[in-house]
Design a protein around this motif. Structure first.
Motif, PDB file in Angstrom:
ATOM      1  N   GLY A  90       5.791  -9.496  12.616  1.00  0.00           N
ATOM      2  CA  GLY A  90       5.413 -10.767  11.701  1.00  0.00           C
ATOM      3  C   GLY A  90       4.181 -11.374  12.072  1.00  0.00           C
ATOM      4  O   GLY A  90       3.765 -12.248  11.617  1.00  0.00           O
ATOM      5  N   GLU A  91       3.378 -10.613  12.998  1.00  0.00           N
ATOM      6  CA  GLU A  91       2.029 -11.109  13.441  1.00  0.00           C
ATOM      7  C   GLU A  91       0.920 -10.638  12.328  1.00  0.00           C
ATOM      8  O   GLU A  91       0.942  -9.508  11.819  1.00  0.00           O
ATOM      9  CB  GLU A  91       1.733 -10.500  14.555  1.00  0.00           C
ATOM     10  N   LYS A  92      -0.188 -11.826  12.189  1.00  0.00           N
ATOM     11  CA  LYS A  92      -1.121 -11.368  11.274  1.00  0.00           C
ATOM     12  C   LYS A  92      -1.884 -10.475  12.017  1.00  0.00           C
ATOM     13  O   LYS A  92      -2.389 -10.539  13.207  1.00  0.00           O
ATOM     14  CB  LYS A  92      -1.730 -12.852  10.794  1.00  0.00           C
ATOM     15  N   LEU A  93      -2.461  -9.395  11.140  1.00  0.00           N
ATOM     16  CA  LEU A  93      -3.536  -8.525  11.610  1.00  0.00           C
ATOM     17  C   LEU A  93      -4.829  -8.810  11.101  1.00  0.00           C
ATOM     18  O   LEU A  93      -5.179  -9.106   9.955  1.00  0.00           O
ATOM     19  CB  LEU A  93      -3.054  -7.050  11.231  1.00  0.00           C
ATOM     20  N   THR A  94      -5.739  -8.610  11.926  1.00  0.00           N
ATOM     21  CA  THR A  94      -7.318  -8.571  11.425  1.00  0.00           C
ATOM     22  C   THR A  94      -7.831  -7.148  10.967  1.00  0.00           C
ATOM     23  O   THR A  94      -7.658  -6.208  11.824  1.00  0.00           O
ATOM     24  CB  THR A  94      -8.081  -8.866  12.754  1.00  0.00           C
ATOM     25  N   MET A  95      -8.025  -6.996   9.764  1.00  0.00           N
ATOM     26  CA  MET A  95      -8.321  -5.898   9.114  1.00  0.00           C
ATOM     27  C   MET A  95      -9.719  -6.010   8.333  1.00  0.00           C
ATOM     28  O   MET A  95     -10.319  -7.060   8.010  1.00  0.00           O
ATOM     29  CB  MET A  95      -7.421  -5.541   8.146  1.00  0.00           C
ATOM     30  N   PRO A  96     -10.381  -4.920   8.011  1.00  0.00           N
ATOM     31  CA  PRO A  96     -11.653  -5.159   7.529  1.00  0.00           C
ATOM     32  C   PRO A  96     -11.714  -5.984   5.920  1.00  0.00           C
ATOM     33  O   PRO A  96     -10.454  -5.766   5.399  1.00  0.00           O
ATOM     34  CB  PRO A  96     -12.138  -3.644   6.839  1.00  0.00           C
ATOM     35  N   SER A  97     -12.508  -6.576   5.656  1.00  0.00           N
ATOM     36  CA  SER A  97     -12.381  -7.441   4.535  1.00  0.00           C
ATOM     37  C   SER A  97     -12.471  -6.799   2.955  1.00  0.00           C
ATOM     38  O   SER A  97     -12.922  -5.414   3.240  1.00  0.00           O
ATOM     39  CB  SER A  97     -13.645  -8.700   4.558  1.00  0.00           C
ATOM     40  N   SER A  98     -11.704  -7.030   2.104  1.00  0.00           N
ATOM     41  CA  SER A  98     -11.543  -6.339   1.055  1.00  0.00           C
ATOM     42  C   SER A  98     -11.299  -7.301  -0.070  1.00  0.00           C
ATOM     43  O   SER A  98     -10.760  -8.442  -0.030  1.00  0.00           O
ATOM     44  CB  SER A  98     -10.374  -5.522   0.954  1.00  0.00           C
ATOM     45  N   GLU A  99     -11.871  -6.758  -1.310  1.00  0.00           N
ATOM     46  CA  GLU A  99     -11.403  -7.746  -2.580  1.00  0.00           C
ATOM     47  C   GLU A  99     -10.078  -7.528  -3.060  1.00  0.00           C
ATOM     48  O   GLU A  99      -9.601  -8.467  -3.735  1.00  0.00           O
ATOM     49  CB  GLU A  99     -12.381  -7.232  -3.824  1.00  0.00           C
TER      50      GLU A  99
END
Length: 368
Positions: free
Chosen positions: A105-114
């Protein structure tokens, strides 16, 4: 003794994780059954989703969380919208924002995207200035954003479009089929169909072989033959583009278990790879054979025949959507078929027996 207990617990956990469950609805509540029809998770949820990647989303007091196959809550309900887990990652909405989470349930940091895309074969697409690329589960960009479209990967390959032309890339972003076609099919065992200008043919590596007069070709679906249309009639070609079965049918579907459904004079039957009818055309519709060697056929409702044409399960059902094998086959998968009768859904075995002796207000396909 302690080691034996640990191994036993691990084995039980692996069996539980591998077990496919189906989401079913009893009046106003939902639960999950196994392939014997037994409730593994009793219907207590007002809203729920099918299992995917070992977890299923359930809704409690307007918020979504995720349970495991033992029914225990693994990710507490806190999301206003959810998708499905793939490759251990899921797209969810919380406090008006979409994000990726892991199975904790942890938020992941991923590349930004529209736009956020689901993972597929270890990659997720991202969009920047209307250009598509892909990154892996660690957030590393594998395919830079240079494509107008990338279709979902299948067996490590995907159709992609750039500058209004189509090609094939692999999961490393390497170009397998050059971007010079107006349309392309799925890449299967080193070959795909393609359209260049008004010509249709097959691409083997980088070579394009035109099949004269053809105006449509279907995917091979891991079969040695596929079907194609010429002058309004359908026949079958091999991977060299040679007609093995001359165009003569009104409609057709893929070969499976060495039989293909074809329509002649508005009736469906089944041919073998030489083009001879094994099961004469007498049905209003017909689907491909599954690995259970049964195929759905329609007369007054749907029933099931074996590969000799014998009716094994009498007609009278509506049949389910795809189980995900072959050419989006409708029918049996691992001994079970989802059917509808009298307005309710249930599952039957290969003898036509109602599994669990129970019908449901709704029933989804078995998922893992």
């Amino acid at each position: 003794m302690k080691k034996a207990l640990i191994f036993s617990l691990l084995a039980i956990g692996q069996i539980l994780f591998a077990q496919e469950l189906a989401l079913v609805k009893e009046k106003s509540t939902m639960g999950y059954i196994d392939r014997s029809g037994k409730y593994i998770i009793y219907p207590t949820f007002d809203a729920a989703k099918s299992f995917s990647d070992g977890l299923a989303a359930v809704k409690i007091k307007q918020l979504w969380g995720f349970i495991g196959k033992d029914g225990k809550m693994l990710i507490e309900p806190s999301f206003t919208n959810i998708r499905e887990f793939h490759d251990g990652i899921c797209v969810v909405e919380k406090d008006g924002a979409w994000m990726y989470i892991n199975k904790k349930g942890e938020k992941l940091t991923m590349p930004s995207s529209e736009k956020l895309y689901d993972f597929n074969e270890g990659l997720a697409f991202f969009k920047i200035n209307n250009k598509i690329g892909a990154f892996d589960t660690a957030g590393k960009v594998i395919i830079r954003e240079e494509y107008d479209v990338i279709k979902p990967f299948q067996n490590g390959f995907a159709r992609a479009s750039k500058n209004s032309k189509w090609g094939i890339i692999n999961i490393k972003g390497e170009i397998i089929v050059p971007f010079e076609y107006d349309d392309l099919g799925e890449y299967s065992n080193g070959i795909t169909w393609a359209q260049k200008d008004k010509s249709f043919g097959l691409v083997d590596g980088k070579d394009f072989k035109v099949i004269d007069g053809v105006d449509k070709i279907w995917d091979f679906n891991n079969q040695p033959l596929t079907y194609a249309k010429k002058n309004g009639k359908i026949g079958f070609v091999d991977k060299t583009g040679t007609w093995i079965i001359e165009p003569q049918f009104e409609k057709a579907r893929s070969f499976s278990q060495n039989l293909a459904p074809v329509c002649l004079k508005n009736k469906w039957g089944y041919i073998d790879p030489t083009g001879n009818f094994v099961i004469k055309p007498e049905y209003n519709d017909a689907e491909v054979f599954s690995s259970d060697n049964l195929a759905p056929v329609r007369g007054k409702g749907w029933g099931f025949i074996d590969n000799t044409g014998k009716i094994v399960i009498p007609m009278g059902y509506e049949i389910s959507a795809s189980f995900g094998f072959g050419e989006k086959n409708k029918g049996f998968n691992q001994g079970v078929s989802r059917v509808k009768k009298g307005g309710k859904w249930g599952f039957i075995d290969t003898s036509g027996n109602l599994i669990g002796d129970k019908w449901f207000y709704n029933a989804e396909l078995f998922q893992n």
